[in-house]
Design an enzyme around this catalytic site. Sequence first.
Site, mmCIF file in Angstrom:
data_model
loop_
_atom_site.group_PDB
_atom_site.id
_atom_site.type_symbol
_atom_site.label_atom_id
_atom_site.label_comp_id
_atom_site.label_asym_id
_atom_site.label_seq_id
_atom_site.Cartn_x
_atom_site.Cartn_y
_atom_site.Cartn_z
ATOM 1 N N ARG A 85 0.830 -1.212 0.000
ATOM 2 C CA ARG A 85 0.000 0.000 0.000
ATOM 3 C C ARG A 85 0.861 1.258 0.000
ATOM 4 N NH1 ARG A 85 -5.045 -0.816 -0.088
ATOM 5 N NH2 ARG A 85 -5.589 1.253 0.632
ATOM 6 N N TRP A 86 2.057 1.156 -0.550
ATOM 7 C CA TRP A 86 2.948 2.307 -0.715
ATOM 8 C C TRP A 86 2.670 2.934 -2.082
ATOM 9 C CZ3 TRP A 86 8.318 -0.056 0.983
ATOM 10 C CH2 TRP A 86 8.243 -0.423 2.330
#
Length: 195
Positions: free
Chosen positions: A174-175
């Site tokens: 989720r970067w």
Amino acid sequence: MTILPHNAPFTRFADWFAEAQASEPNDPNAMALATADADGAPSLRVVLLKAWDERGFVFYTNLTSQKGREIAANPRVHLNFHWKSLQRQVRIGGTAALVIEAEADAYFATRPRESQLGAWASLQSAPLPDRATFEARLADYDRQFPDVVPRPPHWSGWRVMPARIEYWQARDGRWHEREAYLRAGDGWTHGLVYP
């Protein structure tokens, strides 16, 4: 933030949209449209992008529909493209304005006859007592317009003129990568946004 020329976010959109057209199985031009009513209650639905350029993003609708009435009262809207196959989103916030009559006429003339008749027959967003009522209205307009179907006066296009465009690319953990373009006079500022 960096100041970029007026076409910078649209060049990016052209690239991403072309990739979506090549990879999305259905309606790569589908975009969520958010509006708000007089009390500020949001409303969201999917519409289809029919044209775009550096002036903005165009969709067509019945002007007396819920979205048509809400935009007429409050032209500040938001669009969102979600291309799941590419794990991408494009968020566009801006102001909607009606396209010119000639533009609406030209697009309406390209629609299939059934869609043209539907634009006359549908009292979009109004209660419908039964399907037969709508089908009877379609038949009436089919008889009324045996050849060319003119554009109804209550049907046109809205152009969303963006003030902010954000490009979102999914990443592991989720970067995600987020880049925002904000209108600044005749150009745009550009910078990254935390995931």
